[in-house]
Each structure stands twice: as structure tokens, then as C-alpha cells.
Write an enzyme that holds these catalytic residues in place. Sequence first.
Site, PDB file in Angstrom:
ATOM      1  N   SER A   1       3.110  -2.334  10.273  1.00 52.73           N
ATOM      2  CA  SER A   1       4.558  -2.343  10.502  1.00 52.73           C
ATOM      3  C   SER A   1       5.201  -3.690  10.176  1.00 52.73           C
ATOM      4  O   SER A   1       6.154  -4.107  10.834  1.00 52.73           O
ATOM      5  CB  SER A   1       4.899  -1.918  11.935  1.00 52.73           C
ATOM      6  OG  SER A   1       4.428  -0.607  12.173  1.00 52.73           O
TER       7      SER A   1
ATOM      8  N   GLY B   1       2.677  -1.239   4.285  1.00 46.31           N
ATOM      9  CA  GLY B   1       2.712   0.200   4.013  1.00 46.31           C
ATOM     10  C   GLY B   1       4.143   0.666   3.813  1.00 46.31           C
ATOM     11  O   GLY B   1       4.726   0.513   2.744  1.00 46.31           O
ATOM     12  N   GLY B   2       4.725   1.214   4.864  1.00 49.99           N
ATOM     13  CA  GLY B   2       6.068   1.822   4.794  1.00 49.99           C
ATOM     14  C   GLY B   2       7.097   0.974   4.064  1.00 49.99           C
ATOM     15  O   GLY B   2       7.820   1.475   3.189  1.00 49.99           O
TER      16      GLY B   2
ATOM     17  N   ASN C   1       0.874  -1.177   0.000  1.00 51.12           N
ATOM     18  CA  ASN C   1       0.000   0.000   0.000  1.00 51.12           C
ATOM     19  C   ASN C   1       0.908   1.223   0.000  1.00 51.12           C
ATOM     20  O   ASN C   1       1.494   1.557   1.027  1.00 51.12           O
ATOM     21  CB  ASN C   1      -0.888  -0.030   1.257  1.00 51.12           C
ATOM     22  CG  ASN C   1      -1.687   1.258   1.411  1.00 51.12           C
ATOM     23  OD1 ASN C   1      -1.778   2.060   0.483  1.00 51.12           O
ATOM     24  ND2 ASN C   1      -2.255   1.455   2.588  1.00 51.12           N
ATOM     25  N   TRP C   2       1.019   1.860  -1.161  1.00 46.96           N
ATOM     26  CA  TRP C   2       1.944   2.997  -1.278  1.00 46.96           C
ATOM     27  C   TRP C   2       1.350   4.267  -0.649  1.00 46.96           C
ATOM     28  O   TRP C   2       2.044   5.265  -0.547  1.00 46.96           O
ATOM     29  CB  TRP C   2       2.288   3.251  -2.750  1.00 46.96           C
ATOM     30  CG  TRP C   2       3.112   2.172  -3.383  1.00 46.96           C
ATOM     31  CD1 TRP C   2       3.482   0.968  -2.829  1.00 46.96           C
ATOM     32  CD2 TRP C   2       3.702   2.193  -4.700  1.00 46.96           C
ATOM     33  NE1 TRP C   2       4.245   0.249  -3.725  1.00 46.96           N
ATOM     34  CE2 TRP C   2       4.400   0.970  -4.878  1.00 46.96           C
ATOM     35  CE3 TRP C   2       3.702   3.113  -5.749  1.00 46.96           C
ATOM     36  CZ2 TRP C   2       5.093   0.663  -6.051  1.00 46.96           C
ATOM     37  CZ3 TRP C   2       4.384   2.807  -6.926  1.00 46.96           C
ATOM     38  CH2 TRP C   2       5.080   1.601  -7.071  1.00 46.96           C
ATOM     39  N   LYS C   3       0.091   4.228  -0.273  1.00 51.14           N
ATOM     40  CA  LYS C   3      -0.597   5.399   0.295  1.00 51.14           C
ATOM     41  C   LYS C   3      -0.402   6.615  -0.623  1.00 51.14           C
ATOM     42  O   LYS C   3      -0.331   6.449  -1.825  1.00 51.14           O
ATOM     43  CB  LYS C   3      -0.092   5.665   1.721  1.00 51.14           C
ATOM     44  CG  LYS C   3      -0.088   4.404   2.598  1.00 51.14           C
ATOM     45  CD  LYS C   3       0.053   4.707   4.045  1.00 51.14           C
ATOM     46  CE  LYS C   3       0.165   3.399   4.817  1.00 51.14           C
ATOM     47  NZ  LYS C   3      -0.007   3.563   6.241  1.00 51.14           N
TER      48      LYS C   3
ATOM     49  N   GLY D   1       2.112   2.065  10.768  1.00 46.44           N
ATOM     50  CA  GLY D   1       3.035   3.191  10.665  1.00 46.44           C
ATOM     51  C   GLY D   1       3.693   3.572  11.978  1.00 46.44           C
ATOM     52  O   GLY D   1       4.293   4.637  12.092  1.00 46.44           O
TER      53      GLY D   1
ATOM     54  N   HIS E   1      -9.646   1.179   4.388  1.00 49.07           N
ATOM     55  CA  HIS E   1      -8.396   1.346   5.144  1.00 49.07           C
ATOM     56  C   HIS E   1      -8.653   2.270   6.343  1.00 49.07           C
ATOM     57  O   HIS E   1      -9.434   3.215   6.241  1.00 49.07           O
ATOM     58  CB  HIS E   1      -7.311   1.922   4.231  1.00 49.07           C
ATOM     59  CG  HIS E   1      -5.956   1.879   4.863  1.00 49.07           C
ATOM     60  ND1 HIS E   1      -5.532   2.823   5.763  1.00 49.07           N
ATOM     61  CD2 HIS E   1      -4.943   0.982   4.747  1.00 49.07           C
ATOM     62  CE1 HIS E   1      -4.310   2.509   6.169  1.00 49.07           C
ATOM     63  NE2 HIS E   1      -3.933   1.394   5.566  1.00 49.07           N
TER      64      HIS E   1
ATOM     65  N   GLU F   1      -7.064   4.637   7.549  1.00 50.15           N
ATOM     66  CA  GLU F   1      -6.832   6.072   7.287  1.00 50.15           C
ATOM     67  C   GLU F   1      -8.034   6.684   6.594  1.00 50.15           C
ATOM     68  O   GLU F   1      -8.370   7.849   6.810  1.00 50.15           O
ATOM     69  CB  GLU F   1      -5.545   6.251   6.460  1.00 50.15           C
ATOM     70  CG  GLU F   1      -4.308   5.986   7.314  1.00 50.15           C
ATOM     71  CD  GLU F   1      -3.107   5.478   6.550  1.00 50.15           C
ATOM     72  OE1 GLU F   1      -3.077   5.575   5.309  1.00 50.15           O
ATOM     73  OE2 GLU F   1      -2.179   4.956   7.218  1.00 50.15           O
TER      74      GLU F   1
ATOM     75  N   GLU G   1      -5.688  -5.108  10.271  1.00 51.37           N
ATOM     76  CA  GLU G   1      -4.690  -4.069  10.481  1.00 51.37           C
ATOM     77  C   GLU G   1      -5.000  -3.304  11.772  1.00 51.37           C
ATOM     78  O   GLU G   1      -5.744  -2.315  11.755  1.00 51.37           O
ATOM     79  CB  GLU G   1      -4.698  -3.080   9.311  1.00 51.37           C
ATOM     80  CG  GLU G   1      -4.381  -3.702   7.972  1.00 51.37           C
ATOM     81  CD  GLU G   1      -3.737  -2.701   7.040  1.00 51.37           C
ATOM     82  OE1 GLU G   1      -2.604  -2.958   6.615  1.00 51.37           O
ATOM     83  OE2 GLU G   1      -4.341  -1.654   6.770  1.00 51.37           O
TER      84      GLU G   1
END
Length: 262
Positions: A224, A245-246, A13-15, A184, A103, A105, A178
Amino acid sequence: MEHMARKPLIAGNWKMNETIGEAVVLAQEISNEMEPDWLDAVAVAVCPPFTDLKPVYTVFEFDKLRVGVGAQNVYWEPSGAYTGEISIPMISAIGCAYCIVGHSERRQYFGETNEDVNRKVQALLADRTHPIDPIVCVGESLSVRESGDYITFVDAQVRAAFAGIDADVARAAIVAYEPIWAIGTGRTATPEQAQEVCSAIRETLGALFGQDVADEMRILYGGSMNEGNADLLLGQPDIDGGLIGGASLKASSFVQIVKAAL
Ligand code: PEP
């Protein structure tokens, strides 16, 4: 690490990261570092911003590498006066095979409700001629975790996301657990914590759709996950992959996680 008939999925997930040029470079780096035959054993996808979907798709297409591309969100109406929204036919036409839905976010910053999530899941599962598999995100906040009621909370999110959906179409969906406190933050759930909730999610799916369908459906862990902790998380019986993600923004880290799923 294969679980019965379930092929693991590693999805990045590149956000809201990577302009078009940066996205093409990152996709090319991932392509260069990946062995094509790994994809027999593990499904891999990246979910860049809308503006990068087509160019990223083209990188993998040109390299004949079976890495899927997914959107991070979608609207449930097929077309019309919905300024700023993107439809399922639009992402389908540029080759998307997956779409992240709900998601945390989006729930937190953009007010997405369980009902919105359900409409999106319904709309995605309704079109099986151009199949886009929803990656349905659920997970509790730190305060819910500390209250001890996290299983009940996640169970309710799963039931709401799949309300009104039949078992024969539900099987294409993927659920991503998640925990918000792990996204994150560098604070990963332990393999035992992640397994506990993923197994509870499978029980809920079994209650909704029958055990056979629940045993077919993939449940991912996200929060994470990185090249250091992927192996143990992916080794859990009810964890069928990861939403990253990251660590998905660095080709070498992402590819190491893919390797951990083999
Ligand atoms: C995510 O946002 O889906 C996620 C898992 O992020 P991170 O890996 O950065 O915690």
C-alpha cells in the site's frame, strides 16, 4: 533519497492487470510523465504480465527512457516439457532486467514454497551474461505479526531464499519486504515498522554474505505504498525503494512515487 552507494529502485507490480493495448497506454503515460534525468538518481522498473512484457519494453526503448522491465515470475529450468511455464532465457531475450520472485500471492494462491523461491533465485543469479536481477519478496501474515515473531519469520524466509548462494552473486539480488497485511489493504506499515524489519533483513544479509555485500544490496518496502506515504517510507535508512502494486497502475501516482525517491 540516496543511501550511501545504493541507488533506490521503484518497481511497479502490475499483477494480473492490463491487456496488451491497455499496457501500452499505461507505459506510454508513464514515459510521458517522467523526466529522463531522474533516472540518474533512481532506478525505475515496471513488471507487467508476460503477455505485455515485449510491447511495454518497446515503448520505453522507442522513447529512449531507461525504465527497466521485469517479469512477475519465472521457472528455473531453461527449456523443456513444462507446459505453461516461462523460462529465464525467454524473459531475457525480450529485454527483462528484473524478475519478481516469491511474491506472497504466488506463495498463497499457487503454493510456492521457500524451496521453489530458492531455485528461482539460484537460476536467475547463475546467468550473469544476461543479468536479470531477482526481486525476492518476503513478509509475514497478520497472524505472525500479531504473534510478535515476525522478525524470526522474515529472517527464515531470507535465509531460505538465499540458501547455497555465494556472496559475489548475491549482491545483484534485491529483497522486497512486503508484510501481507499491508498488501492491497490500504493499511501501510508505518515507516518505523518497515524500517525495523528492513534493518533486520540487512542484518541477516550481513550474516550470510558479509557486511560489505549487505550494505550494497537494495531492500525495498512494499504494501500500500502511494504518493502520500512514499516520502516518509523512502526516507528510512534501510529502505532503498518500493515495490508498488495498486498505485503503479495509475501513471501519475507511480511517477509521484518515483519523484519521492529522488
Ligand atoms: C505488491 O503486491 O507487491 C504490493 C505492494 O501491492 P500494493 O501496493 O497494492 O499493496
